[in-house]
Motif scaffolding. Structure first.
Motif, PDB file in Angstrom:
ATOM      1  N   GLU A  60      26.364 -48.108  34.361  1.00 39.26           N
ATOM      2  CA  GLU A  60      26.468 -48.193  35.876  1.00 39.26           C
ATOM      3  C   GLU A  60      25.127 -47.100  36.296  1.00 39.26           C
ATOM      4  N   VAL A  61      24.884 -46.010  35.463  1.00 38.17           N
ATOM      5  CA  VAL A  61      23.998 -45.205  35.559  1.00 38.17           C
ATOM      6  C   VAL A  61      22.255 -45.810  35.641  1.00 38.17           C
ATOM      7  N   LYS A  62      22.373 -46.953  34.792  1.00 31.66           N
ATOM      8  CA  LYS A  62      21.168 -47.711  34.487  1.00 31.66           C
ATOM      9  C   LYS A  62      20.836 -48.826  35.339  1.00 31.66           C
ATOM     10  N   ASN A  63      21.655 -49.181  36.228  1.00 30.07           N
ATOM     11  CA  ASN A  63      21.711 -50.358  37.129  1.00 30.07           C
ATOM     12  C   ASN A  63      20.731 -49.873  38.252  1.00 30.07           C
ATOM     13  N   TRP A  64      20.010 -50.689  38.749  1.00 26.58           N
ATOM     14  CA  TRP A  64      19.427 -50.511  39.915  1.00 26.58           C
ATOM     15  C   TRP A  64      19.943 -51.118  41.022  1.00 26.58           C
ATOM     16  N   ALA A  65      19.827 -50.428  42.139  1.00 26.16           N
ATOM     17  CA  ALA A  65      20.450 -50.971  43.662  1.00 26.16           C
ATOM     18  C   ALA A  65      19.230 -50.785  44.573  1.00 26.16           C
ATOM     19  N   SER A  66      19.648 -51.916  45.362  1.00 23.48           N
ATOM     20  CA  SER A  66      18.580 -52.412  46.198  1.00 23.48           C
ATOM     21  C   SER A  66      19.367 -51.755  47.680  1.00 23.48           C
ATOM     22  N   ILE A  67      18.686 -50.658  48.060  1.00 26.00           N
ATOM     23  CA  ILE A  67      19.253 -49.983  49.297  1.00 26.00           C
ATOM     24  C   ILE A  67      18.233 -50.372  50.658  1.00 26.00           C
ATOM     25  N   ARG A  68      19.083 -50.804  51.557  1.00 29.71           N
ATOM     26  CA  ARG A  68      18.235 -51.006  52.725  1.00 29.71           C
ATOM     27  C   ARG A  68      18.914 -50.013  53.953  1.00 29.71           C
ATOM     28  N   SER A  69      17.843 -49.504  54.649  1.00 26.95           N
ATOM     29  CA  SER A  69      18.410 -48.612  55.861  1.00 26.95           C
ATOM     30  C   SER A  69      17.394 -48.694  57.018  1.00 26.95           C
TER      31      SER A  69
END
Length: 156
Positions: A60-69
């Protein structure tokens, strides 16, 4: 409010968009069924659980997350960035510095800034290459986000 999409491909580039069944978009204030627990714990500021999760599930440390704010409460402008857990933890340093340290005995004293800093060190141990990868919004390295977190907020 954040919207987070997790890219389960650890080789995904920070600037590339992902497609297919590997992405899951979640509203952090809504349902959390498909969001990785690591990002949920970081967003909640639960650094002890985030640490346990990173140790037990290093992928999970290597997963990219798309974060919208949203850029601010009254504006409708929405920005998006793809980040690794290291980027997000460095980004969260700023908000942790504003939190009061827990009180109690001198032996149980916990400073939120120190907790996040220890978590960042763990993430670097698990995935050191993350320090050289840029997030997609401004092209920042995790170091840039950590330095930004050290800046004081101007008073109005």
């Amino acid at each position: 409010m954040y919207k987070i999409a997790i890219d389960t491909n650890p080789q995904s580039g920070s600037a590339s968009s992902s497609s297919g069944g590997g992405d899951v978009t979640e509203n952090v204030k809504g349902s959390h069924r498909s969001l990785t627990p690591l990002f949920l714990y970081m967003e909640a500021g639960d650094w002890a659980r985030a640490t346990e999760r990173a140790k037990a599930h290093p992928r999970e440390v290597k997963n990219w997350a798309s974060i919208r704010s949203k850029s601010s409460v009254g504006e409708r402008k929405v920005s998006s960035a793809k980040r690794l857990a290291l980027h997000h933890a460095c980004f969260k340093l700023r908000s942790s510095a504003a939190l009061p340290a827990s009180t109690g005995s001198a032996y149980n004293y916990t400073d939120p800034f120190v907790e996040v800093s220890r978590f960042i060190l763990l993430l670097l141990e698990i995935y050191p290459e993350a320090a050289s990868l840029r997030e997609s919004r401004h092209g920042c390295l995790p170091l840039h986000l950590a330095a930004f977190a050290s800046c004081t907020v101007p008073s109005r």
